[in-house]
Write a protein that holds these residues in place. Structure first.
Motif: not given
Length: 178
Positions: A95-105
Motif C-alpha cells: 500500500v502506498e501509505s503516503s496517499i492511502v490511509s486505509a488499513k488492510v483488515c
C-alpha cells in the motif's frame, strides 16, 4: 526457480503504474521467463484510474487477465477498495501509505505500508515512488534477481531520459531495502 507472480498494480494515471508493470515484465523476459503485461486505464489517463496485470512464470501463461492476484500494489483509495479483497490468501499487498490511509483488515495476507512518495522526496528521487514500490514487491515476492534490475532500467528508460537510469535503480534498491 522463482515463484510465479500474478500481480495487479493500480493507482491514478500519471503515477507510473504501467511503467511498474513494464519493469516487472522486462525483468521476467531478461531472466528467460514467460511474461504477460496487460494495461488498463480510463480515457482521461492522467488523473483517471490505471492498473495493469503482470504475470511472470516459468510455465506458459494461458490468460493475461488476473482475477485473483497473488500480489497487489495499490497507490490510491479506489484501487485499495477494488483490489485488496481480491488478493488470494497468503498473497502480498503493498500500500502506498503516503496517499492511502486505509488499513488492510485481513489476516491471511502479508501487508506492507510504504510511504513511497515521502521516501522519494526525502531521497531526492522525485517521481520515482513507483519504482520504490517495485523494489518492495521484489523483496516481498522475489519475482526476479536484484542483479537483473540494472539491465531492466537500461531497457525500459527511454533514451531521452537515459541520465535517470541510475536514479531509477536507486529507487528500486531503496524499496528493496525497506
Amino acid at each position: 526457480m522463482a515463484k510465479d507472480l500474478n500481480a495487479i498494480l493500480a493507482g491514478f494515471g500519471g503515477q507510473g503504474v504501467l511503467f511498474m508493470g513494464k519493469a516487472i515484465a522486462t525483468a521476467g523476459l531478461l531472466e528467460g521467463r514467460e511474461v504477460s503485461w496487460l494495461p488498463s486505464y480510463g480515457p482521461e489517463m492522467r488523473g483517471g484510474t490505471a492498473n495493469c496485470a503482470v504475470c511472470v512464470s516459468d510455465e506458459t501463461i494461458g490468460c493475461p487477465v488476473v482475477t485473483v492476484p497473488n500480489a497487489a500494489v495499490v497507490m490510491n483509495g479506489p484501487s485499495f477498495d477494488k483490489f485488496v479483497p481480491k488478493v488470494e490468501p497468503a498473497g502480498v499487498i503493498i500500500v502506498e501509505s503516503s496517499i492511502v490511509s486505509a488499513k488492510v483488515c485481513r489476516d491471511d495476507v502479508e501487508v506492507y505500508y510504504v510511504p513511497a512518495m515521502e521516501l522519494a522526496e526525502k531521497h531526492s528521487l522525485q517521481g520515482l515512488a513507483n519504482l520504490i514500490l517495485v523494489g518492495k514487491l521484489l523483496a516481498a515476492t522475489g519475482f526476479c534477481k536484484m542483479e537483473t534490475m540494472p539491465d531492466v532500467m537500461k531497457h525500459i528508460v527511454p533514451p531521452r531520459k537515459a541520465h535517470l537510469i541510475e536514479k531509477n535503480f536507486e529507487a528500486v534498491q531503496l524499496g528493496f531495502g525497506l
